[in-house]
Design an enzyme around this catalytic site. Structure first.
Site, PDB file in Angstrom:
ATOM      1  N   GLU A  35       0.870  -1.164   0.000  1.00 33.67           N
ATOM      2  CA  GLU A  35       0.000   0.000   0.000  1.00 33.67           C
ATOM      3  C   GLU A  35       0.916   1.226   0.000  1.00 33.67           C
ATOM      4  OE1 GLU A  35      -2.623   0.462   3.383  1.00 33.67           O
ATOM      5  OE2 GLU A  35      -3.435   2.333   2.543  1.00 33.67           O
ATOM      6  N   ARG A 262       4.979 -12.393   9.727  1.00 35.97           N
ATOM      7  CA  ARG A 262       5.577 -11.089   9.650  1.00 35.97           C
ATOM      8  C   ARG A 262       6.968 -11.147  10.280  1.00 35.97           C
ATOM      9  NH1 ARG A 262       3.398  -5.848   9.164  1.00 35.97           N
ATOM     10  NH2 ARG A 262       1.510  -6.566   8.173  1.00 35.97           N
ATOM     11  N   LYS A 272       4.596   0.985   8.908  1.00 41.67           N
ATOM     12  CA  LYS A 272       4.645   2.287   8.238  1.00 41.67           C
ATOM     13  C   LYS A 272       3.989   3.369   9.080  1.00 41.67           C
ATOM     14  CE  LYS A 272       3.271   0.117   4.486  1.00 41.67           C
ATOM     15  NZ  LYS A 272       2.461  -0.072   3.305  1.00 41.67           N
TER      16      LYS A 272
END
Ligand code: ATP
Ligand code: MG
Length: 561
Positions: A35, A262, A272
């Protein structure tokens, strides 16, 4: 089981099984789907290396897909940075794709779902919708709008699309099962109204599709065969498949979502959103601050792409989350730079040494090897003269036998030069040493072949000739957070663990070969560590970032605390 099979990770096993089950190799396709709401970080590097690595191993295309469905957080700057970082890591994508390019197709499919009675417009408040969701053990309640007629839903959805309603006033929901044990299947939202310009589609769309509705369909449009995402999406898989089944046409590739853990790195945060907070609050100087765990920060710090790829490969792919110690990342870059970085000398905390028996005004150019690990790196000349700098820490007036550096009455070798002996030192009124007086042994020159040149002395020091020294700004970094897992505390915010001393700027003195350097060049400052030329450098005035020390001193420091 063959050797190859044994070394496959679980993701590769999934692909192998599919191939063995008849899935055509030629139809394999992967994607990396960021994204564009921030810069990529070291966690993303794992996902990039996984997906692009599979592309290389299976000779299959890999798409770079921007998952750009939230104009509130996304920007062109982030798109550009992401492309730069993936390229720099050494990977080539097949197609550059954008979820926003599929907005019309997604809309058309949503209309189909409405027509099939599988989606409806809900104009309740988000609070009311949330209150009806139920709990994992208690079924949800139907929305009063759940059984609207197809005609009414089509009309409302069209008016949502035309921009007739306010942001947040209506949503389109999939009509699945309000009693599902998977909460995500309880009539999830597919569209929301948001009157906000998008960085690519401008004001074309007042409604935006949500992640779950977009992701699988984007994979489907691009004929991605395997869609690998992180574990938090495991529960979404059922919904991913439900949406796919509703648009699927026989004969096309049906993408398969599978999850992996992750990757988290110690002493930092890999999110982020959290990294954006550090940027916004001025804790760091931008996304590419060398203390950041972003790809661009690591690059500016001096990390090589190879070292990051090697790090990702070393930690591999896992099914469970854990914390990877940042010292492993440092190990990887140290190992790579040891092979690649030319050796030079620079003194960061100088004290002057006067060699009293070396003729005043004389200078000579001594031979120095550029990289003992790489013969092809060649040799260079470094100037030697009567006054030199050494590190202040490398001298003591008195010291015990374990101190192998310079002390009064003791000898050391100057790297690539002579053996010197400390005779005396001069101090200012406060007792600080301002000059060390030494004598040198003219026959001891390194590489001269004399018996004296082979004489063993315990210590070797780096040094720089005063007259020829290049002044350089040196930026030395420490961990950005004092805690190994700053965002792993229930009762404390990660911002409470910011290390106030993570940046230390000093003036150092480097040998003259470092006068003209270019951004991104990496060197080993002998005995000190690896350093990289920063973009803030100006002609004749280099700025260096310390990438990493030569040894893992961090762990030792922690033990002492
Ligand atoms: P963030 O919370 O930092 O924004 P994200 O998962 O929302 O992370 P995306 O841009 O959606 O970020 O991620 C793109 C891809 O990278 C996804 O497939 C995601 O699963 C993967 N990814 C993100 N963070 C990590 C991580 N720490 N380790 C491994 N893969 C990751
Ligand atoms: Mg995200």
């Amino acid at each position: 089981m063959s050797e190859k099979e044994r070394s496959l990770n679980f993701i590769e096993h999934i692909i192998e099984e599919d191939i063995n089950g008849g899935f055509p190799r030629g139809k394999l396709r992967f994607r990396f789907p960021p994204e564009p709401n921030g810069y990529l970080h070291i966690g993303h590097a794992s996902s990039i290396c996984l997906n692009f690595g599979l592309g290389l191993d299976y000779n299959a295309p890999v798409n770079l897909r921007f998952d750009d469905t939230n104009p509130e957080k996304e920007e062109q700057e982030y798109v550009d940075a992401i492309k730069r970082d993936v390229e720099w890591l050494g990977y080539e994508w097949d197609q550059e794709c954008y979820a926003s390019d599929y907005f019309q197709q997604l809309y058309d499919w949503a209309v189909e779902l409405i027509k099939k009675g599988k989606a409806y417009v809900d104009n309740q408040t988000s609070e009311a919708i949330a209150a009806q969701k139920g709990t994992p053990t208690r079924p949800g309640e139907d929305s009063p709008n759940r059984n609207r007629s197809v005609e009414e839903n089509l009309d409302l959805f069209e008016r949502m699309r035309k921009g007739e309603f306010e942001s947040g006033s209506h949503v389109l929901r999939a009509k699945i099962d309000m009693a599902s044990s998977n909460m995500l299947m309880r009539d999830p939202v597919m569209y929301r109204i948001l009157h906000k310009d998008h960085h690519r589609t401008g004001n074309d769309w007042p409604i935006y599709p949500l992640y779950d509705w977009t992701h699988g369909e984007s994979d489907y449009i691009e004929e991605v065969s395997h869609s690998f995402c992180t574990l938090e999406f495991a529960m979404h898989r059922e919904l991913y498949e439900w949406f796919l089944d509703n648009v699927y046409e026989e004969g096309r590739v049906k993408p398969k979502q599978r999850e992996f853990a992750r990757r988290n790195l110690s002493h930092t945060v890999v999110s982020k959103r959290k990294l954006l907070q550090l940027v916004k609050e001025g804790i760091v100087n931008g996304w590419d601050d060398p203390r950041m765990p972003t790809i661009s920060g690591l690059r500016r710090r001096g990390y090589t792409a190879a070292s990051i790829r090697n790090f990702a490969k070393t930690i591999g792919i896992a099914k469970r989350e854990n914390l990877i110690d940042v010292s492993l990342l440092e190990f990887c870059v140290r190992e790579d730079l040891n092979k690649k970085a030319p050796r030079v000398m620079a003194v960061l905390n100088p004290v002057k040494v006067v060699i009293t028996n070396y003729p005043d005004g004389e200078k000579e150019w001594l031979d120095a090897e550029n990289n003992p690990e790489d013969e092809s790196a060649g040799h260079r000349k470094i100037p030697f003269s009567r006054e030199i700098y050494i590190e202040r820490e490398d001298f003591r007036e008195q010291a015990n036998r374990k101190f192998f550096r310079l002390k009064l009455g003791g000898e050391v070798r100057l790297k690539n030069a002579y053996i010197i002996k400390a005779e005396d030192c001069v101090k200012d009124s406060e007792g600080n040493i301002t000059e060390i007086h030494c004598t040198y042994d003219p026959l001891s020159k390194s590489g001269s072949g004399t018996e004296e040149s082979m004489r063993k002395v315990k210590g070797t020091l780096h040094w720089v000739a005063v007259k020829h020294a290049v002044e350089a700004e040196i930026r030395v970094y420490d961990r950005l957070f004092t805690d190994p897992e700053p965002d792993g505390h229930k009762d404390k915010d990660y911002m409470e663990f910011i290390n106030p001393d993570s940046l230390n700027v000093t003036t150092g003195y480097a040998e003259p070969s470092l006068k003209e350097v270019s951004e991104g060049e990496r060197y080993q400052f002998q005995r000190l560590g690896y350093f990289c030329v920063d973009r803030d450098s100006e002609p004749g005035k280099p700025v260096f970032n310390k990438t990493v020390g030569l040894r893992d001193t961090w762990a030792k420091l922690q033990d002492k605390k």
